[in-house]
Write an enzyme that holds these catalytic residues in place. Structure first.
Site, PDB file in Angstrom:
ATOM      1  N   PHE A 100      38.218  43.064  51.238  1.00  0.00           N
ATOM      2  CA  PHE A 100      37.347  44.092  50.662  1.00  0.00           C
ATOM      3  C   PHE A 100      36.710  45.014  51.734  1.00  0.00           C
ATOM      4  O   PHE A 100      36.756  46.240  51.616  1.00  0.00           O
ATOM      5  CB  PHE A 100      36.258  43.371  49.853  1.00  0.00           C
ATOM      6  N   VAL A 143      47.116  50.511  39.080  1.00  0.00           N
ATOM      7  CA  VAL A 143      46.360  50.582  37.816  1.00  0.00           C
ATOM      8  C   VAL A 143      45.930  52.014  37.475  1.00  0.00           C
ATOM      9  O   VAL A 143      45.519  52.292  36.359  1.00  0.00           O
ATOM     10  CB  VAL A 143      45.122  49.651  37.781  1.00  0.00           C
ATOM     11  N   TYR A 151      30.242  53.305  44.655  1.00  0.00           N
ATOM     12  CA  TYR A 151      30.808  51.979  44.361  1.00  0.00           C
ATOM     13  C   TYR A 151      29.886  51.246  43.374  1.00  0.00           C
ATOM     14  O   TYR A 151      30.354  50.672  42.382  1.00  0.00           O
ATOM     15  CB  TYR A 151      30.979  51.161  45.642  1.00  0.00           C
ATOM     16  N   GLY A 209      45.709  43.299  40.603  1.00  0.00           N
ATOM     17  CA  GLY A 209      45.319  43.165  42.014  1.00  0.00           C
ATOM     18  C   GLY A 209      45.458  41.724  42.481  1.00  0.00           C
ATOM     19  O   GLY A 209      44.589  41.198  43.172  1.00  0.00           O
ATOM     20  N   ALA A 210      46.578  41.103  42.123  1.00  0.00           N
ATOM     21  CA  ALA A 210      46.762  39.669  42.417  1.00  0.00           C
ATOM     22  C   ALA A 210      47.299  39.427  43.827  1.00  0.00           C
ATOM     23  O   ALA A 210      47.556  38.292  44.197  1.00  0.00           O
ATOM     24  CB  ALA A 210      47.709  39.056  41.385  1.00  0.00           C
ATOM     25  N   THR A 263      36.990  38.672  51.796  1.00  0.00           N
ATOM     26  CA  THR A 263      38.371  39.002  51.400  1.00  0.00           C
ATOM     27  C   THR A 263      38.781  40.206  52.244  1.00  0.00           C
ATOM     28  O   THR A 263      38.140  40.520  53.249  1.00  0.00           O
ATOM     29  CB  THR A 263      38.432  39.399  49.901  1.00  0.00           C
ATOM     30  N   PRO A 276      30.269  38.962  41.487  1.00  0.00           N
ATOM     31  CA  PRO A 276      30.104  38.299  42.780  1.00  0.00           C
ATOM     32  C   PRO A 276      29.231  39.121  43.726  1.00  0.00           C
ATOM     33  O   PRO A 276      29.142  40.345  43.616  1.00  0.00           O
ATOM     34  CB  PRO A 276      31.530  38.228  43.340  1.00  0.00           C
ATOM     35  N   GLY A 326      42.745  38.402  48.069  1.00  0.00           N
ATOM     36  CA  GLY A 326      41.350  38.081  47.759  1.00  0.00           C
ATOM     37  C   GLY A 326      41.118  37.340  46.453  1.00  0.00           C
ATOM     38  O   GLY A 326      41.735  36.295  46.178  1.00  0.00           O
ATOM     39  N   SER A 343      30.228  43.212  39.796  1.00  0.00           N
ATOM     40  CA  SER A 343      29.648  42.931  41.116  1.00  0.00           C
ATOM     41  C   SER A 343      28.134  42.937  41.021  1.00  0.00           C
ATOM     42  O   SER A 343      27.556  43.593  40.153  1.00  0.00           O
ATOM     43  CB  SER A 343      30.074  44.022  42.110  1.00  0.00           C
TER      44      SER A 343
HETATM   45  P1  NDP Z   1      40.780  42.686  48.245  1.00  0.00           P
HETATM   46  O1  NDP Z   1      40.839  43.965  48.972  1.00  0.00           O
HETATM   47  O2  NDP Z   1      41.103  41.435  48.982  1.00  0.00           O
HETATM   48  O3  NDP Z   1      41.701  42.752  46.945  1.00  0.00           O
HETATM   49  C1  NDP Z   1      41.725  43.882  46.118  1.00  0.00           C
HETATM   50  C2  NDP Z   1      42.955  43.828  45.251  1.00  0.00           C
HETATM   51  O4  NDP Z   1      42.928  44.964  44.365  1.00  0.00           O
HETATM   52  C3  NDP Z   1      44.233  43.929  46.078  1.00  0.00           C
HETATM   53  O5  NDP Z   1      45.227  43.136  45.482  1.00  0.00           O
HETATM   54  C4  NDP Z   1      44.569  45.401  45.943  1.00  0.00           C
HETATM   55  O6  NDP Z   1      45.924  45.704  46.120  1.00  0.00           O
HETATM   56  C5  NDP Z   1      44.171  45.639  44.507  1.00  0.00           C
HETATM   57  N1  NDP Z   1      44.079  47.058  44.197  1.00  0.00           N
HETATM   58  C6  NDP Z   1      43.261  47.972  44.745  1.00  0.00           C
HETATM   59  N2  NDP Z   1      43.511  49.187  44.227  1.00  0.00           N
HETATM   60  C7  NDP Z   1      44.522  49.021  43.344  1.00  0.00           C
HETATM   61  C8  NDP Z   1      45.220  49.890  42.477  1.00  0.00           C
HETATM   62  N3  NDP Z   1      44.941  51.185  42.431  1.00  0.00           N
HETATM   63  N4  NDP Z   1      46.202  49.377  41.692  1.00  0.00           N
HETATM   64  C9  NDP Z   1      46.505  48.061  41.734  1.00  0.00           C
HETATM   65  N5  NDP Z   1      45.868  47.187  42.535  1.00  0.00           N
HETATM   66  C10 NDP Z   1      44.894  47.666  43.330  1.00  0.00           C
HETATM   67  O7  NDP Z   1      39.295  42.615  47.671  1.00  0.00           O
HETATM   68  P2  NDP Z   1      38.594  41.593  46.654  1.00  0.00           P
HETATM   69  O8  NDP Z   1      39.495  40.503  46.278  1.00  0.00           O
HETATM   70  O9  NDP Z   1      37.300  41.269  47.237  1.00  0.00           O
HETATM   71  O10 NDP Z   1      38.347  42.565  45.409  1.00  0.00           O
HETATM   72  C11 NDP Z   1      38.724  42.239  44.087  1.00  0.00           C
HETATM   73  C12 NDP Z   1      37.679  42.756  43.118  1.00  0.00           C
HETATM   74  O11 NDP Z   1      36.446  42.081  43.381  1.00  0.00           O
HETATM   75  C13 NDP Z   1      37.375  44.238  43.245  1.00  0.00           C
HETATM   76  O12 NDP Z   1      37.221  44.774  41.945  1.00  0.00           O
HETATM   77  C14 NDP Z   1      36.036  44.259  43.989  1.00  0.00           C
HETATM   78  O13 NDP Z   1      35.297  45.410  43.702  1.00  0.00           O
HETATM   79  C15 NDP Z   1      35.397  43.016  43.436  1.00  0.00           C
HETATM   80  N6  NDP Z   1      34.309  42.443  44.208  1.00  0.00           N
HETATM   81  C16 NDP Z   1      34.493  42.064  45.508  1.00  0.00           C
HETATM   82  C17 NDP Z   1      33.458  41.503  46.212  1.00  0.00           C
HETATM   83  C18 NDP Z   1      33.561  41.133  47.652  1.00  0.00           C
HETATM   84  O14 NDP Z   1      32.517  40.980  48.318  1.00  0.00           O
HETATM   85  N7  NDP Z   1      34.759  40.947  48.194  1.00  0.00           N
HETATM   86  C19 NDP Z   1      32.165  41.267  45.559  1.00  0.00           C
HETATM   87  C20 NDP Z   1      32.077  41.736  44.203  1.00  0.00           C
HETATM   88  C21 NDP Z   1      33.128  42.266  43.566  1.00  0.00           C
HETATM   89  P3  NDP Z   1      46.479  46.432  47.462  1.00  0.00           P
HETATM   90  O15 NDP Z   1      46.580  45.338  48.468  1.00  0.00           O
HETATM   91  O16 NDP Z   1      47.765  47.039  47.027  1.00  0.00           O
HETATM   92  O17 NDP Z   1      45.456  47.447  47.867  1.00  0.00           O
HETATM   93  C1  8X3 Z   2      31.149  43.736  46.511  1.00  0.00           C
HETATM   94  C2  8X3 Z   2      29.922  43.110  47.047  1.00  0.00           C
HETATM   95  O1  8X3 Z   2      27.611  43.562  47.937  1.00  0.00           O
HETATM   96  O2  8X3 Z   2      29.474  44.595  49.102  1.00  0.00           O
HETATM   97  O3  8X3 Z   2      30.988  44.224  45.227  1.00  0.00           O
HETATM   98  O4  8X3 Z   2      28.813  45.409  46.957  1.00  0.00           O
HETATM   99  S1  8X3 Z   2      28.921  44.234  47.804  1.00  0.00           S
END
Ligand code: NDP
Ligand code: 8X3
Length: 251
Positions: A189, A60, A152, A9-10, A187, A182, A13, A139
């Site tokens: 998200f 994934v 979630y 998921g690079a 992001t 986090p 975010g 998270s």
């Molecule tokens: P983003 O939506 O910005 O990034 C998510 C990334 O995951 C994207 O690159 C996305 O790709 C990829 N992804 C999602 N589904 C798949 C899949 N099936 N196969 C491959 N790649 C996939 O969100 P974040 O950067 O915030 O999220 C990253 C991680 O951090 C997640 O696991 C999230 O649960 C976790 N997290 C986020 C928080 C927040 O508040 N933002 C807090 C705590 C945890 P694509 O663009 O193709 O969908």
């Molecule tokens: C992402 C942060 O607080 O929205 O895991 O669940 S929260």
């Protein structure tokens, strides 16, 4: 030391921030994601600064494709030192009795089964080499449920259990396992959670200075570069005005 770091998921975010920070750290990167154009742009950006970058395009949830992509890596890229299991998402914020079956399956298949797939495919090589580090992006949501978080939160509680379980299973090796938890990080998200409703997504970060992807990536890079005898097992990272998954003070 120069490491090979694979990030799922690079393309956005936290994953993208990790790519940039590990690149600054001088590491070689395997960036994976679903969006080939985004991966190419990021590869171009980082290569221009001298980082060696390989990209792999797969979802994934697609175990066969993930396995094929990894097995086709050139020999000099096969010895992955750091796996950042970041790909994941939340979908919806409905009560548990009213959620979407489809959203639930997508979250479970991505956040739990996708993470497990990557772990199962990459960690055996680490065990053989007696070297490696798995950084799972959990998270605060995995510590305690919050309103509407139900499935979630359950997936992130699973990330904690899987991180703890793996840490036990590799305790006889030099491999380290980190669960980064986090809180609110601005992001894509929330746009994803609310199925593209940008206004609703923006409201999540109103009245509070949220974390950034860089804030999380800094901790990931720190954990990966800690002395070999130091295992950063778990880190909860919150914005200063967030106290838990459901206590957020907005001003
Ligand atoms: P983003 O939506 O910005 O990034 C998510 C990334 O995951 C994207 O690159 C996305 O790709 C990829 N992804 C999602 N589904 C798949 C899949 N099936 N196969 C491959 N790649 C996939 O969100 P974040 O950067 O915030 O999220 C990253 C991680 O951090 C997640 O696991 C999230 O649960 C976790 N997290 C986020 C928080 C927040 O508040 N933002 C807090 C705590 C945890 P694509 O663009 O193709 O969908
Ligand atoms: C992402 C942060 O607080 O929205 O895991 O669940 S929260």
């Amino acid at each position: 030391m120069n490491k090979i770091v694979l990030i799922t998921g690079a393309t956005s975010g936290i994953g993208l921030a990790c790519a940039r920070k590990f690149a600054e750290n001088g590491d070689r990167l395997i960036l994976t994601g679903r969006k080939v154009d985004r991966l190419n742009d990021i590869q171009e950006e980082l290569s221009a600064k001298g980082t060696e970058v390989k990209t792999l395009v797969f979802d994934v949830r697609d175990r066969e494709k993930a396995e094929k992509c990894l097995s086709e890596l050139p020999k000099e890229w096969q010895e992955i030192d750091v796996l950042v299991n970041n790909a994941g998402l939340a979908l919806g914020l409905e009560p548990e009795y009213a959620g979407s079956f489809e959203d639930w399956e997508t979250m479970i298949d991505t956040n739990i089964k996708g993470l497990l797939t990557m772990t199962r495919l990459i960690v055996p090589g680490m065990v053989e080499r007696d070297r490696g580090h798995i950084i799972n992006i959990g998270s605060v949501a995995g510590d305690a449920a919050y309103a509407g978080g139900n499935v979630y939160c359950a997936t992130k509680a699973a990330v904690k259990a899987l991180s703890d379980g793996l840490r036990i299973d590799v305790a006889n090796t030099a491999i380290r396992v980190t669960n980064l938890k986090p809180g609110l990080v601005e992001t894509n998200f929330s746009n994803t959670r609310f199925h593209g409703d940008d206004e609703r997504a923006a409201n999540v970060y109103k009245g509070i200075k949220p974390l950034t992807g860089d804030d999380i990536a800094d901790v990931a890079v720190y954990a990966a570069n800690a002395p070999a005898h130091v295992q950063i097992a778990e880190v909860l990272i919150l914005a200063t005005h967030q106290a838990s998954g459901s206590v957020i003070v907005r001003k």
